[in-house]
Design a protein around this motif. Structure first.
Motif, PDB file in Angstrom:
ATOM      1  N   LYS A 118      -3.465  14.629  10.722  1.00  0.00           N
ATOM      2  CA  LYS A 118      -4.311  15.289   9.733  1.00  0.00           C
ATOM      3  C   LYS A 118      -5.700  14.639   9.694  1.00  0.00           C
ATOM      4  O   LYS A 118      -6.725  15.333   9.636  1.00  0.00           O
ATOM      5  CB  LYS A 118      -3.644  15.222   8.366  1.00  0.00           C
ATOM      6  CG  LYS A 118      -4.398  15.958   7.274  1.00  0.00           C
ATOM      7  CD  LYS A 118      -3.649  15.894   5.951  1.00  0.00           C
ATOM      8  CE  LYS A 118      -4.424  16.618   4.856  1.00  0.00           C
ATOM      9  NZ  LYS A 118      -3.699  16.543   3.554  1.00  0.00           N
ATOM     10  N   VAL A 119      -5.734  13.311   9.754  1.00  0.00           N
ATOM     11  CA  VAL A 119      -7.026  12.605   9.739  1.00  0.00           C
ATOM     12  C   VAL A 119      -7.847  12.957  10.973  1.00  0.00           C
ATOM     13  O   VAL A 119      -9.051  13.221  10.889  1.00  0.00           O
ATOM     14  CB  VAL A 119      -6.778  11.084   9.653  1.00  0.00           C
ATOM     15  CG1 VAL A 119      -8.095  10.325   9.862  1.00  0.00           C
ATOM     16  CG2 VAL A 119      -6.188  10.725   8.301  1.00  0.00           C
TER      17      VAL A 119
ATOM     18  N   GLU B  66      -2.790  -3.961   3.386  1.00  0.00           N
ATOM     19  CA  GLU B  66      -2.923  -2.743   4.183  1.00  0.00           C
ATOM     20  C   GLU B  66      -3.118  -1.518   3.296  1.00  0.00           C
ATOM     21  O   GLU B  66      -3.869  -0.598   3.648  1.00  0.00           O
ATOM     22  CB  GLU B  66      -1.693  -2.573   5.065  1.00  0.00           C
ATOM     23  CG  GLU B  66      -1.787  -1.396   6.025  1.00  0.00           C
ATOM     24  CD  GLU B  66      -0.592  -1.327   6.955  1.00  0.00           C
ATOM     25  OE1 GLU B  66      -0.451  -0.288   7.639  1.00  0.00           O
ATOM     26  OE2 GLU B  66       0.194  -2.288   6.991  1.00  0.00           O
ATOM     27  N   GLY B  67      -2.469  -1.495   2.159  1.00  0.00           N
ATOM     28  CA  GLY B  67      -2.633  -0.368   1.251  1.00  0.00           C
ATOM     29  C   GLY B  67      -4.046  -0.274   0.709  1.00  0.00           C
ATOM     30  O   GLY B  67      -4.634   0.805   0.619  1.00  0.00           O
ATOM     31  N   GLU B  68      -4.618  -1.440   0.366  1.00  0.00           N
ATOM     32  CA  GLU B  68      -5.999  -1.445  -0.112  1.00  0.00           C
ATOM     33  C   GLU B  68      -6.951  -0.982   0.992  1.00  0.00           C
ATOM     34  O   GLU B  68      -7.887  -0.210   0.739  1.00  0.00           O
ATOM     35  CB  GLU B  68      -6.370  -2.852  -0.569  1.00  0.00           C
ATOM     36  CG  GLU B  68      -7.793  -2.953  -1.115  1.00  0.00           C
ATOM     37  CD  GLU B  68      -8.155  -4.392  -1.474  1.00  0.00           C
ATOM     38  OE1 GLU B  68      -9.300  -4.613  -1.909  1.00  0.00           O
ATOM     39  OE2 GLU B  68      -7.288  -5.276  -1.293  1.00  0.00           O
TER      40      GLU B  68
ATOM     41  N   VAL C 142      -2.492   4.666   8.866  1.00  0.00           N
ATOM     42  CA  VAL C 142      -1.735   5.547   7.967  1.00  0.00           C
ATOM     43  C   VAL C 142      -0.251   5.354   8.216  1.00  0.00           C
ATOM     44  O   VAL C 142       0.177   4.846   9.266  1.00  0.00           O
ATOM     45  CB  VAL C 142      -2.146   7.020   8.157  1.00  0.00           C
ATOM     46  CG1 VAL C 142      -3.572   7.232   7.704  1.00  0.00           C
ATOM     47  CG2 VAL C 142      -1.986   7.427   9.610  1.00  0.00           C
ATOM     48  N   GLU C 143       0.545   5.794   7.280  1.00  0.00           N
ATOM     49  CA  GLU C 143       1.972   5.492   7.326  1.00  0.00           C
ATOM     50  C   GLU C 143       2.736   6.379   8.284  1.00  0.00           C
ATOM     51  O   GLU C 143       3.639   5.926   8.981  1.00  0.00           O
ATOM     52  CB  GLU C 143       2.561   5.620   5.910  1.00  0.00           C
ATOM     53  CG  GLU C 143       1.983   4.606   4.924  1.00  0.00           C
ATOM     54  CD  GLU C 143       2.577   4.772   3.548  1.00  0.00           C
ATOM     55  OE1 GLU C 143       3.274   5.793   3.330  1.00  0.00           O
ATOM     56  OE2 GLU C 143       2.355   3.904   2.695  1.00  0.00           O
ATOM     57  N   THR C 144       2.394   7.666   8.386  1.00  0.00           N
ATOM     58  CA  THR C 144       3.160   8.594   9.219  1.00  0.00           C
ATOM     59  C   THR C 144       2.275   9.198  10.295  1.00  0.00           C
ATOM     60  O   THR C 144       1.043   9.157  10.219  1.00  0.00           O
ATOM     61  CB  THR C 144       3.759   9.716   8.358  1.00  0.00           C
ATOM     62  OG1 THR C 144       2.685  10.462   7.764  1.00  0.00           O
ATOM     63  CG2 THR C 144       4.660   9.145   7.275  1.00  0.00           C
TER      64      THR C 144
END
Length: 939
Positions: free
Chosen positions: A442-443, A406-408, A434-436
């Motif tokens: 923001k995105v 997921e991070g990649e 995204v995490e939060t």
């Protein structure tokens, strides 16, 4: 003061000639002072004269006053098409204001067309029906005569005389022909000589089935095949007529779905053994000619390669595509076809060569990625492709999908969004992983700033707030509407509803409701029939299974029109069918509070309480209804409630109170019916109280035919035929338009008095008083049929089905099809009836019974379905359908039909109404009435 000269002192314009606009022409003489000026040219004179003529509305004159003749062939297309701005505005720039003006005019045109559409279609339909009635086709005029030919015997056919040409000229010519002689061929003489000989030899083609050579001359006719083909044609015509298409009926329709047609073609499997080798060779030579003529034409090579593949020559197909790729290195289709024809390592080599020649081709890079087997190799190919095509959304999506971490994936999406800021899909995907929540916001804000005209970003932001449990979704949709309106990027109403239904489908119910709240009225004016349009939107959402959006639409309607009875009823019906019991009670509670004078809402509320087992709650609801509106409907509902619970004395007291306070004719009718089904203990004779109540009611309401019918039925039950006849006759004189009363009187004369003549006389007088009544014509036909006068019944039916009478009556056509015509004529007659009547539940049931009798169960089930859909209030249609399902249906289908029957709650029907309103059957449910009606239909 200004240094400008006055008008008369100014110098004349160049080539100015006084009076030129009136047709004068300029000239110079030697007496003029100074050098003479050259007059205007002929073209300038013509232009001035044309301008003057245009102002006066006259034809264009020539330079010498003669009118120019227009050539008949001259037809400038520029002035025929209003959208073709070749003339005055040819050099103008089409800017943002022009686009907005065009959209406004288009919206106005669509709105005006929508407002007038229903009336225009109704007027056109009426005009078409009037024209067809006044100008029937020749086929329709002679349809009855053509059917009557079926009864002509063979002997009568043989006795029909031949129609000859008896004119003198043709007669003399024929006589001359008879006097001519011709030489007889030798073959005829030899055949006549051999006709009397016996041949005992056996040939190879001898008949062994005992039929001899009778079948060789083609004179044998297979009537079974002809009958089967005829039935098939009639069946197809019935299906076309049921679709309600006028074009299909006239035989001029061409209803081919191009999408479905192409889909069916694409599903066809091509096999080499299904084709002739000669055909393949012929096509190959044509394609070879194509590629030789134009070697730079890749589709020709692709077609030739697929032809070789079809013929089972894959190597030759690969050679053709290799030659095509060498001659057309920049054709994506050629490289893709070449890759498809090869396998394994060869395909990879070809893919590498293709992307080398076409490094900007997304399709080739995607195909090269698909050829790789492991994930690492796929990623390597995609990264190399993204180095050359960093703006390709497709390649970024494929690379992200291959990422297992997921991070990649988050890093890749961030990089993709920075490379392609206008891609909404990539931003939404990044916002999901995204995490939060703040990062997701923001995105989405970044995407919104990059795409200010896209509504999908706003919807995603609202769904995000709904997921986190925020109450800010309403404000987001308000801001979305304002922002999109400022950018002139607002979607249409239908598109917003579609987005709301999509949100419901994906679980974002609150967002869908907010979309409806903010956008349902967008683009509509106050003078539009908004309520009707909103109700149609709600029904459409219900049909698509989007019940939450339908609830939101009803809530919006009730917010604007809180006292709309129809909106409350529709909302309650939605909860009754697709909601919970508590939700239905809440809707009905709000409805009776908003519209306290609506008796139907109070009655529905009480019925729902009673059906759930809460009898006391139903009494409380009716008590509140009495306080708000003590009408006859509330009284009658309270009486039914007490009678169903066995509280006969309480119901009798309520009836007495209703007659005192709301003594309408309906209350008196209910009182008489209740007295007949629940006699008073003090009655010395049967139905004494009922007869007394009927007499009292007729003094108050002598023009109510139902009271006369009740009084006569009481006499009939006591076998007092003269008194019953007098009651019916008096009622017919008081209510000459009461069709059921005339029919009851005729049935009394027929069944009780045993006089068919009197019954026939009653119906004749009834038809004279009520012309064009199909029920009276039907009863007259049935009277003759029961009396055994089949010919008289057919004559009456022919008179009834005349265009000036009741030719569009479904019951009359049904009676004729089933009882007055032979079995072989039922199908063609059904087709004719469906074309004339178009939609009638009784007729559809008869057509279904025709198919049922022929054991065509699927067709019969289809027509039964159409019958209950056309008129769900006809209980007889439901009964026939239930009888059919009892013999040929499944348990699931029977449960489904029974559920639909409970929702429809039919009240009418020739047999259904008699059973439902019979004495002592007031409390019967739908299932019990259905069983009784089915039993009567079997008899």
């Amino acid at each position: 003061m200004s240094g400008r000269k006055d008008f008369l002192s100014q110098q004349a314009p160049e080539n100015y000639v006084a009076g030129l606009g009136r047709g004068a022409t300029g000239f110079t003489t030697r007496s003029d002072l100074g050098p003479a000026r050259e007059g205007p040219s002929e073209d300038q004179i013509k232009e001035a004269l044309a301008k003057r003529a245009a102002q006066l509305g006259a034809p264009t004159p020539s330079a010498y006053g003669a009118v120019e003749k227009k050539e008949e062939e001259e037809d400038d297309e520029r002035f025929q098409d209003p959208e073709n701005e070749v003339g005055l505005f040819a050099t103008g720039a089409y800017d943002r204001d022009d686009d907005e003006a065009d959209r406004i005019y288009q919206d106005i045109d669509e709105r005006m067309d929508r407002r007038r559409k229903a009336r225009r279609e109704a007027r056109e339909k009426q005009e078409r029906e009037d024209y067809e009635a006044k100008n029937p086709k020749i086929q329709q005029q002679f349809a009855d005569l053509k059917r009557s030919l079926g009864s002509v015997s063979d002997e009568q056919w043989q006795n029909i005389p031949e129609v000859g040409d008896l004119t003198g000229k043709n007669r003399r010519a024929k006589q001359n022909l008879r006097q001519r002689f011709y030489a007889v061929p030798d073959s005829v003489i030899a055949g006549a000589r051999n006709s009397t000989e016996f041949d005992t030899s056996v040939t190879d083609g001898a008949q062994t089935n005992g039929s001899g050579s009778d079948n060789l001359d083609g004179t044998m006719t297979n009537f079974a095949d002809i009958g089967a083909a005829r039935d098939k044609v009639l069946q197809v015509n019935l299906d076309k007529a049921a679709m309600g298409s006028a074009d299909a009926n006239s035989g001029s329709a061409s209803t081919i779905d191009p999408k479905g047609y192409l889909t069916s073609l694409s599903k066809t499997e091509l096999k080499s053994q299904d084709y002739d080798i000669g055909d393949i060779k012929r096509v190959e030579s044509l394609l070879q000619s194509v590629i030789k003529t134009n070697s730079r034409h890749p589709p020709g090579y692709i077609a030739l390669a697929r032809l070789h593949e079809l013929a089972g020559k894959p190597v030759k197909a690969r050679d053709v595509m290799a030659q095509c790729c060498s001659l057309n290195p920049h054709s994506e289709d050629a490289w893709l076809e070449n890759i498809r024809l090869n396998e394994g390592h060869n395909a990879k080599v070809i893919a590498a060569a293709s992307v080398k020649e076409n490094p900007q081709s997304t399709r080739l890079w995607t195909r090269a990625t698909e050829l790789e087997t492991d994930s690492l190799s796929k990623k390597r190919v995609l990264r190399r492709a993204l180095d050359l095509l960093p703006k390709s959304v497709v390649l970024w999506k494929q690379l992200v999908q291959l990422s297992q971490d997921e991070g990649e994936a988050r890093l890749l999406l961030s990089k993709a969004c920075s490379e392609i800021p206008a891609s909404i899909e990539l931003h939404l995907a990044l916002a999901r992983i995204v995490e939060t929540v703040d990062e997701a916001r923001k995105v989405l804000n970044t995407c919104r700033r990059a795409n200010p005209k896209n509504a999908e970003v706003w919807i995603a932001a609202s769904r995000l707030e709904e997921q986190v449990g925020s109450k800010n979704t309403v404000n987001i949709m308000k801001r979305a509407v304002q922002s999109l309106a400022n950018e002139n990027a607002m979607l249409k109403r239908e598109e917003w509803i579609e987005q709301a239904e999509k949100c419901e489908e994906e679980g974002a119910i609150l967002t869908g409701q907010n979309i409806i709240r903010e956008t349902l009225s967008y683009g509509l004016d106050e003078d539009d029939d908004r309520k009707k349009l909103f109700m149609e939107d709600a029904q459409a959402s219900i049909s698509r299974g989007r019940y939450e959006i339908a609830r939101a639409i009803y809530a919006y309607i009730l917010r604007i029109w809180p006292t709309s009875k129809s909106a409350w009823e529709a909302s309650a019906n939605l909860e009754k069918v697709h909601g919970k019991k508590e939700d239905l009670w809440n809707v009905l509670q709000k409805a009776v509070e908003a519209v306290p004078q609506a008796d139907d809402l109070w009655i529905q509320y009480a019925n729902e309480k009673y059906q759930s087992g809460d009898v006391d709650g139903a009494r409380i609801v009716l008590g509140k209804a009495f306080n708000q509106s003590p009408s006859e409907n509330i009284y009658l509902e309270a009486i039914n409630l007490e009678a169903r619970n066995g509280q006969i004395d309480q119901a009798r007291d309520l009836l007495h109170q209703a007659r005192q306070e709301a003594g309408t004719d309906r209350v008196w009718i209910k009182s008489v019916a209740f007295a007949r089904s629940h006699p008073s203990p003090t009655d010395t004779k049967p139905d004494a109280t009922a007869l007394d109540l009927a007499s009292q009611a007729l003094q108050l309401y002598p023009s109510n035919w139902k009271l006369w019918a009740q009084k006569a039925q009481i006499y009939t039950s006591q076998r007092l035929v003269p008194q019953a006849r007098e009651a019916y006759a008096t009622g017919c004189r008081a209510c000459p338009r009461a069709i059921p009363l005339w029919i009851l009187l005729s049935q009394l004369e027929e069944f009780q008095a045993g006089s068919v003549v009197k019954a026939r006389s009653v119906l004749d007088r009834a038809r004279a008083a009520n012309p064009k009544s199909d029920r009276l014509w039907l009863e007259s036909v049935r009277l003759e049929r029961r009396a055994g006068n089949l010919s008289a019944a057919k004559n009456l039916m022919a008179r009834a089905l005349q265009p000036t009478e009741c030719h569009k009556s479904g019951p009359l056509w049904s009676e004729r099809i089933w009882y007055l015509e032979p079995r072989t004529q039922r199908k063609p007659l059904s087709l004719e009836a469906v074309k004339v009547v178009e939609s009638d539940s009784t007729l559809f049931v008869t057509v279904a019974r025709v198919f049922w009798a022929e054991r065509k169960l699927e067709k019969a089930a289809t027509w039964f379905e159409k019958a209950v859909l056309v008129d769900a209030d006809n209980g007889d249609s439901w009964a026939w359908y239930w009888r059919f399902l009892g013999m040929h249906g499944t348990e699931e289908k029977r449960e489904d039909v029974l559920g639909k029957l409970r929702l429809a709650e039919p009240r009418h029907g020739e047999v259904w109404a008699g059973v439902r309103k019979g004495v002592g059957r007031e409390g019967w449910g739908v299932e019990r009435v259905l069983e009784e009606v089915v039993g009567l239909l079997e008899k």
